[in-house]
Design an enzyme around this catalytic site. Sequence first.
Site, mmCIF file in Angstrom:
data_model
loop_
_atom_site.group_PDB
_atom_site.id
_atom_site.type_symbol
_atom_site.label_atom_id
_atom_site.label_comp_id
_atom_site.label_asym_id
_atom_site.label_seq_id
_atom_site.Cartn_x
_atom_site.Cartn_y
_atom_site.Cartn_z
ATOM 1 C CG ASP A 95 -0.334 -0.096 2.526
ATOM 2 O OD1 ASP A 95 0.904 -0.177 2.596
ATOM 3 O OD2 ASP A 95 -1.078 -0.104 3.535
ATOM 4 C CB SER A 96 4.564 1.688 -0.058
ATOM 5 O OG SER A 96 4.776 0.524 -0.846
ATOM 6 C CG ASP A 141 0.620 -4.221 2.059
ATOM 7 O OD1 ASP A 141 0.940 -5.239 2.705
ATOM 8 O OD2 ASP A 141 1.371 -3.230 1.945
ATOM 9 C CE LYS A 180 3.239 -6.095 3.869
ATOM 10 N NZ LYS A 180 2.820 -4.988 4.807
ATOM 11 C CD GLU A 184 7.806 -0.179 7.592
ATOM 12 O OE1 GLU A 184 7.978 0.948 7.099
ATOM 13 O OE2 GLU A 184 6.835 -0.902 7.338
#
Length: 256
Positions: A31-32, A70, A100, A168
């Site tokens: 989703d970045s 995501d 994810k 992360e």
Amino acid sequence: MLDTPIVSLTAYTTPMARLMDPHCDLLLVGDSLGMVVYGMDSTLGVTTEMMIAHGQAVVRGSQNACVAIDLPFGSYQQSPQQAFQTAAEVMARTGAGCVKLEGGVEMAETIQFLTQRGIPVIGHIGLKPQAVHTHGGFRTVGRGEEAEQIMQDAQAVTDAGAFAVVIESTLEPLARAITEKLPIPTIGIGASPACGGQVLVGEDMLGLFTDFTPRFVKRFGNLAEQVDKAVADYAHAVRQRQFPSAEQCVGLPKGK
């Protein structure tokens, strides 16, 4: 610790997936993309439809790597049932291998609900970009009381049935300890070289996304400069009427 680390990068388009696929074990449709592709300030504005569209594109370009997608903010946190409906739609419409989702102890019930119903799940702990406002911004986590909570998150995600977990922006000793403790692979991003694999945003690694560069990113290319030069050369050629030449024109003899 895995003998050979898992190689993972984010991908959002078919051409990029085709280039990355021969070298990667896992392609993550992150989703970045909200920030990298759409210019958003965070990932919070990304929709399920956006994830599905980009997921379809990456699956088309992937022959060997596992494709993970995501689940975007707001599409799975309400209940395990909501998460299942979203994940099932994402996998059915894209052909991806897994999803994810972010969260630890609070998402364990949801992860278990999904995995018991045939949906493979990668967890995501440490810094969780979808919770960036509650984290106090994009920062390294794992200091003080946070460390114990993140360790509990790692164990909860594992016990719930996730087959891997992304760690992360977490202090290296903590990420290393989690990796040594868990029976499933960890995939680090700003975590530890001891993790079972590594993931970076593809555009960060290639030097295409230049708005900011997190400390944990190493640029293995500087494509932004090459793109800038190519576009400048193109613009100059057009303005000087050097392009198109006879070679690019149908109906004219070449070299004239």
